[in-house]
Write a protein that holds these residues in place. Sequence first.
Motif, mmCIF file in Angstrom:
data_model
loop_
_atom_site.group_PDB
_atom_site.id
_atom_site.type_symbol
_atom_site.label_atom_id
_atom_site.label_comp_id
_atom_site.label_asym_id
_atom_site.label_seq_id
_atom_site.Cartn_x
_atom_site.Cartn_y
_atom_site.Cartn_z
ATOM 1 N N PHE A 23 4.069 -2.104 22.110
ATOM 2 C CA PHE A 23 5.213 -2.971 22.376
ATOM 3 C C PHE A 23 5.835 -2.522 23.692
ATOM 4 C CE2 PHE A 23 6.448 0.474 19.566
ATOM 5 C CZ PHE A 23 7.569 1.019 20.179
ATOM 6 N N THR A 24 6.705 -3.353 24.242
ATOM 7 C CA THR A 24 7.377 -3.026 25.494
ATOM 8 C C THR A 24 8.838 -2.723 25.204
ATOM 9 O OG1 THR A 24 5.866 -4.450 26.721
ATOM 10 C CG2 THR A 24 7.920 -3.857 27.821
ATOM 11 N N TYR A 25 9.300 -1.612 25.742
ATOM 12 C CA TYR A 25 10.687 -1.170 25.548
ATOM 13 C C TYR A 25 11.158 -0.516 26.833
ATOM 14 C CZ TYR A 25 14.573 1.553 23.506
ATOM 15 O OH TYR A 25 15.799 2.103 23.220
ATOM 16 N N GLU A 26 12.263 -1.009 27.380
ATOM 17 C CA GLU A 26 12.858 -0.426 28.579
ATOM 18 C C GLU A 26 11.867 -0.311 29.736
ATOM 19 O OE1 GLU A 26 16.352 0.879 29.326
ATOM 20 O OE2 GLU A 26 16.163 -0.927 28.112
ATOM 21 N N THR A 27 11.150 -1.360 29.999
ATOM 22 C CA THR A 27 10.139 -1.481 31.067
ATOM 23 C C THR A 27 8.945 -0.551 30.890
ATOM 24 O OG1 THR A 27 11.100 0.040 32.710
ATOM 25 C CG2 THR A 27 11.901 -2.241 32.730
ATOM 26 N N PHE A 28 8.754 -0.034 29.699
ATOM 27 C CA PHE A 28 7.580 0.777 29.399
ATOM 28 C C PHE A 28 6.746 0.085 28.329
ATOM 29 C CE2 PHE A 28 10.669 4.101 30.674
ATOM 30 C CZ PHE A 28 9.966 4.670 31.719
ATOM 31 N N ASP A 29 5.426 0.135 28.480
ATOM 32 C CA ASP A 29 4.528 -0.221 27.395
ATOM 33 C C ASP A 29 4.391 1.030 26.550
ATOM 34 O OD1 ASP A 29 4.022 -2.850 28.175
ATOM 35 O OD2 ASP A 29 2.348 -2.273 29.455
ATOM 36 N N ILE A 30 4.659 0.884 25.254
ATOM 37 C CA ILE A 30 4.651 2.016 24.332
ATOM 38 C C ILE A 30 3.536 1.805 23.323
ATOM 39 C CG2 ILE A 30 6.009 3.355 22.665
ATOM 40 C CD1 ILE A 30 7.460 3.235 25.332
ATOM 41 N N GLY A 31 2.662 2.768 23.193
ATOM 42 C CA GLY A 31 1.618 2.742 22.179
ATOM 43 C C GLY A 31 1.851 3.872 21.194
ATOM 44 N N VAL A 32 2.069 3.502 19.928
ATOM 45 C CA VAL A 32 2.312 4.501 18.889
ATOM 46 C C VAL A 32 1.104 4.540 17.975
ATOM 47 C CG1 VAL A 32 3.804 5.211 16.976
ATOM 48 C CG2 VAL A 32 4.801 4.078 18.987
ATOM 49 N N ARG A 33 0.509 5.698 17.839
ATOM 50 C CA ARG A 33 -0.656 5.879 16.963
ATOM 51 C C ARG A 33 -0.228 6.553 15.669
ATOM 52 N NH1 ARG A 33 -6.075 7.152 19.682
ATOM 53 N NH2 ARG A 33 -6.033 8.729 18.053
ATOM 54 N N THR A 34 -0.940 6.222 14.608
ATOM 55 C CA THR A 34 -0.609 6.793 13.303
ATOM 56 C C THR A 34 -0.962 8.269 13.193
ATOM 57 O OG1 THR A 34 -2.702 5.983 12.372
ATOM 58 C CG2 THR A 34 -0.745 4.582 12.084
ATOM 59 N N ASP A 35 -1.676 8.815 14.178
ATOM 60 C CA ASP A 35 -1.976 10.251 14.158
ATOM 61 C C ASP A 35 -0.922 11.076 14.899
ATOM 62 O OD1 ASP A 35 -2.536 9.668 16.816
ATOM 63 O OD2 ASP A 35 -4.590 10.420 16.762
ATOM 64 N N GLY A 36 0.136 10.408 15.392
ATOM 65 C CA GLY A 36 1.235 11.124 16.023
ATOM 66 C C GLY A 36 1.262 11.103 17.531
ATOM 67 N N GLU A 37 0.431 10.302 18.156
ATOM 68 C CA GLU A 37 0.430 10.218 19.612
ATOM 69 C C GLU A 37 1.248 9.010 20.059
ATOM 70 O OE1 GLU A 37 -3.161 10.761 22.307
ATOM 71 O OE2 GLU A 37 -2.809 8.594 22.438
ATOM 72 N N ILE A 38 2.050 9.215 21.084
ATOM 73 C CA ILE A 38 2.782 8.117 21.724
ATOM 74 C C ILE A 38 2.350 8.092 23.177
ATOM 75 C CG2 ILE A 38 5.025 7.198 22.403
ATOM 76 C CD1 ILE A 38 6.220 8.715 20.002
ATOM 77 N N ARG A 39 1.819 6.956 23.591
ATOM 78 C CA ARG A 39 1.392 6.777 24.979
ATOM 79 C C ARG A 39 2.405 5.854 25.653
ATOM 80 N NH1 ARG A 39 -2.991 8.246 27.496
ATOM 81 N NH2 ARG A 39 -3.981 8.799 25.534
ATOM 82 N N ILE A 40 2.917 6.265 26.801
ATOM 83 C CA ILE A 40 3.944 5.510 27.511
ATOM 84 C C ILE A 40 3.448 5.251 28.929
ATOM 85 C CG2 ILE A 40 6.327 5.523 28.322
ATOM 86 C CD1 ILE A 40 6.889 7.626 26.107
ATOM 87 N N ARG A 41 3.502 3.975 29.318
ATOM 88 C CA ARG A 41 3.131 3.644 30.702
ATOM 89 C C ARG A 41 4.060 2.566 31.231
ATOM 90 N NH1 ARG A 41 -2.584 1.458 28.563
ATOM 91 N NH2 ARG A 41 -1.888 -0.602 28.016
ATOM 92 N N ASP A 42 4.173 2.531 32.532
ATOM 93 C CA ASP A 42 5.059 1.601 33.219
ATOM 94 C C ASP A 42 4.568 0.176 32.997
ATOM 95 O OD1 ASP A 42 6.614 0.135 34.973
ATOM 96 O OD2 ASP A 42 6.235 1.424 36.694
ATOM 97 N N ALA A 43 5.367 -0.639 32.342
ATOM 98 C CA ALA A 43 4.973 -2.025 32.040
ATOM 99 C C ALA A 43 4.876 -2.857 33.313
ATOM 100 C CB ALA A 43 5.970 -2.669 31.072
ATOM 101 N N THR A 44 5.637 -2.530 34.318
ATOM 102 C CA THR A 44 5.582 -3.303 35.555
ATOM 103 C C THR A 44 4.274 -3.069 36.300
ATOM 104 O OG1 THR A 44 6.751 -1.595 36.803
ATOM 105 C CG2 THR A 44 8.081 -3.363 35.805
ATOM 106 N N ALA A 45 3.653 -1.911 36.090
ATOM 107 C CA ALA A 45 2.368 -1.614 36.736
ATOM 108 C C ALA A 45 1.213 -2.321 36.043
ATOM 109 C CB ALA A 45 2.113 -0.112 36.748
ATOM 110 N N THR A 46 1.358 -2.692 34.763
ATOM 111 C CA THR A 46 0.295 -3.342 34.020
ATOM 112 C C THR A 46 0.430 -4.856 34.012
ATOM 113 O OG1 THR A 46 1.478 -3.161 31.919
ATOM 114 C CG2 THR A 46 -0.021 -1.360 32.494
ATOM 115 N N ALA A 47 1.476 -5.375 34.621
ATOM 116 C CA ALA A 47 1.741 -6.821 34.583
ATOM 117 C C ALA A 47 1.035 -7.563 35.709
ATOM 118 C CB ALA A 47 3.242 -7.075 34.630
ATOM 119 N N SER A 48 -0.065 -7.053 36.178
ATOM 120 C CA SER A 48 -0.756 -7.726 37.282
ATOM 121 C C SER A 48 -1.849 -8.639 36.806
ATOM 122 C CB SER A 48 -1.330 -6.703 38.249
ATOM 123 O OG SER A 48 -2.138 -5.773 37.589
#
Length: 105
Positions: free
Chosen positions: A80-105
Amino acid sequence: MPSANDSTDESEPRDDSRVTTFDPASDRPSEAVVTAVAALRETEPADLPPLYEVVDPDALDSLVEHAQRVGDAGTHQVWFTYETFDIGVRTDGEIRIRDATATAS
């Protein structure tokens, strides 16, 4: 919802991703997301907009709790996107955060 075994762009690590973790057995992923984003924004978690404006925090927490109870269901993730970040939450406890504006191309 893709699993860790699915071959999608969102499950592949990228150079611009930041990764943090939480303990899925004892931590609430919704709180971990807000804490991680606040750290990136260099602000207090209370100063951010409520997470429920973009994703149901209880549903996110329930997904991880269910995966911990089932145990052999594999690893799943939700994005999901929150505060201009794409957030990926995994059930094994990993959270991946990347700049949503960089992926919007």
